[in-house]
Design a protein around this motif. Structure first.
Motif, PDB file in Angstrom:
ATOM      1  N   SER A  88       0.825  -1.224   0.000  1.00 62.76           N
ATOM      2  CA  SER A  88       0.000   0.000   0.000  1.00 62.76           C
ATOM      3  C   SER A  88       0.852   1.264   0.000  1.00 62.76           C
ATOM      4  O   SER A  88       0.552   2.226   0.698  1.00 62.76           O
ATOM      5  CB  SER A  88      -0.964   0.012   1.193  1.00 62.76           C
ATOM      6  OG  SER A  88      -1.858  -1.060   1.086  1.00 62.76           O
ATOM      7  N   LYS A  89       1.897   1.271  -0.805  1.00 63.16           N
ATOM      8  CA  LYS A  89       2.784   2.430  -0.885  1.00 63.16           C
ATOM      9  C   LYS A  89       2.561   3.266  -2.144  1.00 63.16           C
ATOM     10  O   LYS A  89       3.324   4.172  -2.418  1.00 63.16           O
ATOM     11  CB  LYS A  89       4.248   1.975  -0.851  1.00 63.16           C
ATOM     12  CG  LYS A  89       4.687   1.435   0.490  1.00 63.16           C
ATOM     13  CD  LYS A  89       6.167   1.150   0.477  1.00 63.16           C
ATOM     14  CE  LYS A  89       6.648   0.732   1.839  1.00 63.16           C
ATOM     15  NZ  LYS A  89       8.099   0.491   1.841  1.00 63.16           N
ATOM     16  N   ILE A  90       1.521   2.955  -2.905  1.00 67.46           N
ATOM     17  CA  ILE A  90       1.256   3.697  -4.138  1.00 67.46           C
ATOM     18  C   ILE A  90      -0.028   4.492  -3.983  1.00 67.46           C
ATOM     19  O   ILE A  90      -1.059   3.962  -3.564  1.00 67.46           O
ATOM     20  CB  ILE A  90       1.164   2.744  -5.354  1.00 67.46           C
ATOM     21  CG1 ILE A  90       2.474   1.980  -5.530  1.00 67.46           C
ATOM     22  CG2 ILE A  90       0.846   3.528  -6.627  1.00 67.46           C
ATOM     23  CD1 ILE A  90       2.459   0.959  -6.635  1.00 67.46           C
ATOM     24  N   ARG A  91       0.034   5.781  -4.339  1.00 72.57           N
ATOM     25  CA  ARG A  91      -1.124   6.670  -4.289  1.00 72.57           C
ATOM     26  C   ARG A  91      -1.285   7.334  -5.654  1.00 72.57           C
ATOM     27  O   ARG A  91      -0.308   7.723  -6.277  1.00 72.57           O
ATOM     28  CB  ARG A  91      -0.947   7.775  -3.243  1.00 72.57           C
ATOM     29  CG  ARG A  91      -0.640   7.308  -1.827  1.00 72.57           C
ATOM     30  CD  ARG A  91      -1.883   6.703  -1.196  1.00 72.57           C
ATOM     31  NE  ARG A  91      -1.734   6.463   0.224  1.00 72.57           N
ATOM     32  CZ  ARG A  91      -1.223   5.356   0.745  1.00 72.57           C
ATOM     33  NH1 ARG A  91      -0.758   4.419  -0.028  1.00 72.57           N
ATOM     34  NH2 ARG A  91      -1.166   5.197   2.053  1.00 72.57           N
ATOM     35  N   VAL A  92      -2.525   7.450  -6.100  1.00 71.81           N
ATOM     36  CA  VAL A  92      -2.848   8.182  -7.323  1.00 71.81           C
ATOM     37  C   VAL A  92      -3.685   9.378  -6.923  1.00 71.81           C
ATOM     38  O   VAL A  92      -4.773   9.211  -6.370  1.00 71.81           O
ATOM     39  CB  VAL A  92      -3.599   7.295  -8.348  1.00 71.81           C
ATOM     40  CG1 VAL A  92      -4.016   8.104  -9.554  1.00 71.81           C
ATOM     41  CG2 VAL A  92      -2.727   6.127  -8.762  1.00 71.81           C
ATOM     42  N   ASN A  93      -3.178  10.552  -7.175  1.00 66.46           N
ATOM     43  CA  ASN A  93      -3.824  11.806  -6.780  1.00 66.46           C
ATOM     44  C   ASN A  93      -4.171  11.808  -5.293  1.00 66.46           C
ATOM     45  O   ASN A  93      -5.223  12.298  -4.882  1.00 66.46           O
ATOM     46  CB  ASN A  93      -5.071  12.076  -7.628  1.00 66.46           C
ATOM     47  CG  ASN A  93      -4.732  12.239  -9.087  1.00 66.46           C
ATOM     48  OD1 ASN A  93      -3.663  12.712  -9.445  1.00 66.46           O
ATOM     49  ND2 ASN A  93      -5.656  11.841  -9.950  1.00 66.46           N
ATOM     50  N   GLY A  94      -3.312  11.229  -4.456  1.00 75.02           N
ATOM     51  CA  GLY A  94      -3.498  11.232  -3.011  1.00 75.02           C
ATOM     52  C   GLY A  94      -4.344  10.101  -2.473  1.00 75.02           C
ATOM     53  O   GLY A  94      -4.526   9.982  -1.268  1.00 75.02           O
ATOM     54  N   LYS A  95      -4.886   9.232  -3.340  1.00 78.15           N
ATOM     55  CA  LYS A  95      -5.732   8.119  -2.882  1.00 78.15           C
ATOM     56  C   LYS A  95      -5.010   6.806  -3.110  1.00 78.15           C
ATOM     57  O   LYS A  95      -4.281   6.649  -4.095  1.00 78.15           O
ATOM     58  CB  LYS A  95      -7.053   8.116  -3.651  1.00 78.15           C
ATOM     59  CG  LYS A  95      -7.874   9.362  -3.398  1.00 78.15           C
ATOM     60  CD  LYS A  95      -9.142   9.341  -4.209  1.00 78.15           C
ATOM     61  CE  LYS A  95      -9.911  10.634  -3.971  1.00 78.15           C
ATOM     62  NZ  LYS A  95     -11.030  10.777  -4.888  1.00 78.15           N
ATOM     63  N   LYS A  96      -5.235   5.842  -2.206  1.00 79.31           N
ATOM     64  CA  LYS A  96      -4.613   4.531  -2.355  1.00 79.31           C
ATOM     65  C   LYS A  96      -5.016   3.907  -3.679  1.00 79.31           C
ATOM     66  O   LYS A  96      -6.166   4.013  -4.111  1.00 79.31           O
ATOM     67  CB  LYS A  96      -5.045   3.596  -1.223  1.00 79.31           C
ATOM     68  CG  LYS A  96      -4.295   3.776   0.048  1.00 79.31           C
ATOM     69  CD  LYS A  96      -4.698   2.705   1.051  1.00 79.31           C
ATOM     70  CE  LYS A  96      -4.069   2.984   2.394  1.00 79.31           C
ATOM     71  NZ  LYS A  96      -4.499   2.027   3.412  1.00 79.31           N
ATOM     72  N   LEU A  97      -4.062   3.251  -4.285  1.00 79.53           N
ATOM     73  CA  LEU A  97      -4.325   2.567  -5.548  1.00 79.53           C
ATOM     74  C   LEU A  97      -5.049   1.264  -5.250  1.00 79.53           C
ATOM     75  O   LEU A  97      -4.531   0.405  -4.516  1.00 79.53           O
ATOM     76  CB  LEU A  97      -2.998   2.302  -6.268  1.00 79.53           C
ATOM     77  CG  LEU A  97      -3.073   1.767  -7.679  1.00 79.53           C
ATOM     78  CD1 LEU A  97      -3.726   2.797  -8.599  1.00 79.53           C
ATOM     79  CD2 LEU A  97      -1.685   1.457  -8.192  1.00 79.53           C
TER      80      LEU A  97
END
Length: 189
Positions: free
Chosen positions: A107-116
């Motif tokens: 859970s280290k990836i965010r797209v536009n501040g939201k969890k992927l």
């Protein structure tokens, strides 16, 4: 001496007349050469960078001037099969796909501040993808991230040509709510 032999052999090829190698080496008449003397030389040398630059000039590459490098970032132009998040991270940050997958499951990836939620989610122009490296050592309420921003995308026959802005190390405030990053491991810069 070898250099002068090559130059004379090259001159002989341009003059279309053979240059006798025995006279070039000044060997006595009774000495036999066991193997023939090879004086092959590459005639046309070229600068790889300049030839690539002239081949890569397309009419749609005129928008390259629109994307200037900022101080801590670099604009990367690449081709991908689609605008999937994992493909863009791989191309933009130069990460291996298994590293992208590992970061996704942690859970280290965010797209536009939201969890992927899915690695294969389709993104759009203007989206920011962050890979969290860890907490800042100087300010624990901030995170160190690697960010890829999609600047432009255009369809090609073999896929999608994209311009990405890459930040290898960027300090951002920790995300809020359910998207906040929680970890106990410190980051090493």
């Amino acid at each position: 001496m070898l250099r002068s032999l090559r130059q004379i052999a090259r001159l002989g090829r341009f003059l279309k007349s053979p240059v006798p190698t025995r006279s070039l080496l000044k060997l006595p008449a009774n000495v036999q050469l066991q193997t023939p003397l090879h004086t092959s030389v590459t005639l046309w040398k070229y600068d790889k960078k300049s030839s690539r630059a002239s081949d890569d000039l397309d009419s749609d590459d005129e928008d390259d001037e629109d994307f200037k490098d900022e101080r801590d970032s670099k604009v990367v132009k690449t081709k991908v099969n689609s605008l999937r998040a994992d493909l863009l991270l791989k191309a933009g940050l130069g990460m291996a796909r298994n590293k992208v997958e590992l970061n996704f499951y942690e859970s280290k990836i965010r797209v536009n501040g939201k969890k992927l939620s899915k690695k294969s989610i389709q993104l759009e122009i203007g989206d920011d993808i962050d890979v969290i490296r860890g907490f800042s050592q100087t300010n624990p309420s901030h995170l160190v991230v690697a960010r890829v921003s999609i600047l432009s995308a255009s369809e090609r026959e073999e896929g999608v040509s994209v311009h990405l802005r890459r930040y290898k190390s960027l300090l951002v405030e920790n995300y809020r709510g359910p998207n906040a990053f929680k970890s106990s491991e410190p980051v090493v810069h």
